[in-house]
Design an enzyme around this catalytic site. Structure first.
Site, PDB file in Angstrom:
ATOM      1  N   GLY A   1      -2.912 -39.198 -46.119  1.00  0.00           N
ATOM      2  CA  GLY A   1      -1.759 -38.966 -45.251  1.00  0.00           C
ATOM      3  C   GLY A   1      -1.864 -39.839 -44.022  1.00  0.00           C
TER       4      GLY A   1
ATOM      5  N   CYS B   1      -9.264 -39.223 -48.867  1.00  0.00           N
ATOM      6  CA  CYS B   1      -8.965 -39.789 -47.548  1.00  0.00           C
ATOM      7  C   CYS B   1      -8.603 -38.661 -46.562  1.00  0.00           C
ATOM      8  CB  CYS B   1      -7.890 -40.859 -47.650  1.00  0.00           C
ATOM      9  SG  CYS B   1      -7.820 -41.880 -46.173  1.00  0.00           S
ATOM     10  N   TYR B   2      -7.336 -38.548 -46.143  1.00  0.00           N
ATOM     11  CA  TYR B   2      -6.975 -37.437 -45.250  1.00  0.00           C
ATOM     12  C   TYR B   2      -7.371 -36.107 -45.873  1.00  0.00           C
ATOM     13  CZ  TYR B   2      -4.407 -34.508 -42.005  1.00  0.00           C
ATOM     14  OH  TYR B   2      -4.092 -33.574 -41.060  1.00  0.00           O
TER      15      TYR B   2
ATOM     16  N   HIS C   1      -9.586 -44.534 -51.817  1.00  0.00           N
ATOM     17  CA  HIS C   1      -8.420 -44.147 -52.630  1.00  0.00           C
ATOM     18  C   HIS C   1      -8.661 -44.467 -54.104  1.00  0.00           C
ATOM     19  CE1 HIS C   1      -5.513 -43.049 -49.494  1.00  0.00           C
ATOM     20  NE2 HIS C   1      -6.233 -43.866 -48.746  1.00  0.00           N
TER      21      HIS C   1
ATOM     22  N   GLU D   1      -6.804 -43.626 -56.506  1.00  0.00           N
ATOM     23  CA  GLU D   1      -5.542 -43.729 -57.243  1.00  0.00           C
ATOM     24  C   GLU D   1      -4.957 -45.134 -57.286  1.00  0.00           C
ATOM     25  OE1 GLU D   1      -6.136 -42.484 -54.303  1.00  0.00           O
ATOM     26  OE2 GLU D   1      -4.372 -42.183 -53.052  1.00  0.00           O
TER      27      GLU D   1
ATOM     28  N   ASP E   1      16.782 -48.060 -66.886  1.00  0.00           N
ATOM     29  CA  ASP E   1      16.612 -46.757 -66.239  1.00  0.00           C
ATOM     30  C   ASP E   1      17.803 -45.832 -66.487  1.00  0.00           C
ATOM     31  OD1 ASP E   1      14.486 -48.179 -65.314  1.00  0.00           O
ATOM     32  OD2 ASP E   1      15.313 -48.492 -63.310  1.00  0.00           O
TER      33      ASP E   1
ATOM     34  N   LYS F   1       8.240 -47.488 -63.602  1.00  0.00           N
ATOM     35  CA  LYS F   1       8.994 -48.287 -64.578  1.00  0.00           C
ATOM     36  C   LYS F   1       8.360 -48.283 -65.976  1.00  0.00           C
ATOM     37  CE  LYS F   1      12.401 -51.274 -65.122  1.00  0.00           C
ATOM     38  NZ  LYS F   1      13.737 -51.111 -64.545  1.00  0.00           N
TER      39      LYS F   1
END
Ligand code: XMP
Length: 519
Positions: A57, A84-85, A174, A176, A233, A375
């Site tokens: 965050g 992290c946060y 991180h 991710e 999409d 996507k």
């Protein structure tokens, strides 16, 4: 339906990349939902998670009134991973210490793994030095009781900590993001090895649960409108909604006259005939060209096209009685603010979203079944729904279409030249087997004429620029390194076959500093 306890709960503290955590969970075959950090104890308990991840965050944990995780996170008895946060608030809430003003770390860092734990036992051996991505100003300076240090970095003595008894883990980096090469494996290890969740979630599961959700959300009688843009999409969103509510969905395809060759017909065949979805095709090319007459400024072009699109769509929609929902193929990257952690508006959509102002104007409610997906996940879902590969793998195409690729004034003649050139270029790319390795390839008609010689005659004609880029999300891009003989072959065909072009150049600018489109 995924049974409760078999899924992860992600509490969002406002990081721009929270959705990537959910995506990594899905890649590991585990469903993850995101709730804002302030959802409260009851929401956390009611979710019945098999594990909880606290996101990063933008706030400082030491700032007064900064976000905290609900108490239920610590008392439910399920594994918790703070990122992290998330790690910092874990430490602040469980009796550790966090300070700001230390050496900030942004970018790649190297960890020194000094201990093992269930989270990294199958990913990083003790003594290894994996690369991770850091982005923090504050750092943990004392871990709460029960935690041990698993790894350090030069800027973070508590870069990775674990309390194996309570199954609480905290990482300063991180996992991710792709810049942490083993990050996806680490998050998969959290889901499988630590939380014991089975990798059973697939796009097929998404399809089933989303169809159910759509049925409930839309209700048994309401009607839905969906604007097909020609892109992947909106087509995938339409196919999914059609599966949920059948012919209560009506699609509208506005042919702006600025689409690629054969595009409007291809969509109309696929949806109207193959899927038998009620489809209205509005041929509005002349109206769009008339509105663009004399306009050269790119932003004005976009505005004119955007407004006209809405007018045409709205006029058609009014002839379809009883619609109360508007479907959009909004993807996660189109949603700029992930979650309004401080209670503001839920999200803001990119200004170039085609039907941006429409829902409010027409008093329609929005249905956005793809807004959690990226996507490539939408492409997987499209395949899952049986859309042909050739359609699903199509390169992105901008809403304003060829108008922003005819630089300067857009005329019927110039659009026709570009459309033909675009077809020849893409045909060569397909023939060379390169289409699927490229994110986006297109031609741009420049407002420049140059001298050439064709046969014995001097020519004075247009210059065509070719663009082809690789990218993950369109935010950054690299030029595609075509072999020289390929470019030479394309140039020969273009000048030979497309009347109005006598010179071809290749754009070798990356993004940044360039953009993908020229306008
Ligand atoms: P840029 O040119 O900003 O493009 O690097 C990034 C991606 O966005 C697409 N793009 C648009 N899409 N309306 C759209 O629907 C627009 O006005 C627009 N402008 C750019 C572009 O094709 C690329 O994929």
């Amino acid at each position: 339906m995924t049974p409760p306890n078999d899924r992860l709960l992600i509490l969002d503290f406002g990081s721009q990349v929270t959705q990537l955590i959910a995506r990594r969970a899905r890649e590991a075959g585990v469903y993850a939902a995101i709730l804002p950090y302030h959802c409260g104890d009851e929401a956390v308990r009611a979710f019945r998670p098999g594990g909880i991840i606290l996101s990063g965050g933008p706030t400082s944990v030491v700032a007064e009134g900064s976000p905290r995780a609900p108490d239920a996170v610590w008392t439910l008895g399920v594994p918790v991973l703070g990122i992290c946060y998330g790690q910092q608030t874990m430490c602040a809430q469980l009796g550790g210490a966090v300070e700001s003003g230390h050496a900030r770390e942004f970018g790649r860092a190297e960890l020194a793994v000094t201990e093992s734990c269930a989270l990294c036992a199958n990913v990083w051996p003790v003594g290894s030095h994996p690369t991770v991505w850091m982005s923090h100003g504050d750092r943990v300076t004392r871990a709460p009781d029960g935690f041990k240090v698993i790894a350090t970095s030069s800027g973070a003595p508590f870069a990775f900590i674990a309390d194996e008894k309570r199954q609480f883990y905290g990482v300063q980096f991180h996992p991710e993001v792709v810049h942490t090469p083993d990050g996806a494996a680490l998050l998969a290890a959290f889901a499988h090895d630590v939380c014991g969740l089975s990798p059973s979630w697939t796009m097929g599961t998404f399809r089933t649960t989303e169809v159910e959700r759509l049925r409930t959300f839309i209700g048994p009688t309401a009607k839905v409108l969906c604007g097909l843009s020609g892109g992947v999409d909106s087509a995938v969103a339409a196919a999914l909604i059609h599966e949920a509510i059948g012919d209560r969905l009506t699609c509208v395809l506005v042919d702006t006259g600025l689409l690629r060759e054969g595009e409007a017909d291809a969509i109309s065949d696929l949806f109207g005939k193959h899927y038998a979805i009620p489809l209205r095709v509005v041929r509005a090319g002349e109206t769009f060209l008339a509105a663009l007459k004399g306009v050269t400024d790119p932003e004005r072009k976009r505005k004119i096209i955007g407004h006209l699109f809405i007018d045409v769509f709205e006029a058609e929609a009014k002839t379809i009685p009883g619609a109360t929902f508007l479907a959009q193929g909004t993807l996660y990257p189109d949603v700029i603010e992930s979650v309004a952690v401080h209670g503001g508006p839920a999200s803001t959509i990119k200004s170039h979203h085609n039907v941006g102002g429409l829902p409010a104007r027409m008093n329609l409610k929005l249905v956005e079944p793809l807004r959690e997906l990226f996507k490539d996940e939408v492409r997987d879902l499209g395949r899952e729904l049986g859309l042909p590969d050739s359609f699903v793998n199509r390169h992105p195409f901008p809403g304003p279409g060829l108008a922003i690729r005819v630089l300067g004034e857009v005329t019927e003649e110039r659009v026709a030249i570009l459309r033909r050139a675009d077809t020849v270029y893409l045909d060569e790319i397909r023939q060379a087997g390169l289409y699927d390795s490229i994110w986006q390839a297109f031609a741009v008609l420049l407002p420049v004429r140059t001298v050439g010689v064709m046969g014995d005659e001097r020519s004075y004609d247009n210059v065509l620029a070719l663009r082809a880029v690789t990218s993950v999300d369109g935010m950054t891009a690299d030029t595609y390194p075509f072999p020289h003989d390929f470019l030479a072959r394309v140039a020969t065909r273009l000048v030979g076959e497309v009347r109005g072009i006598n010179r071809v150049v290749y754009d070798i600018t990356s993004k940044p500093p360039g953009t993908i489109e020229w306008e």
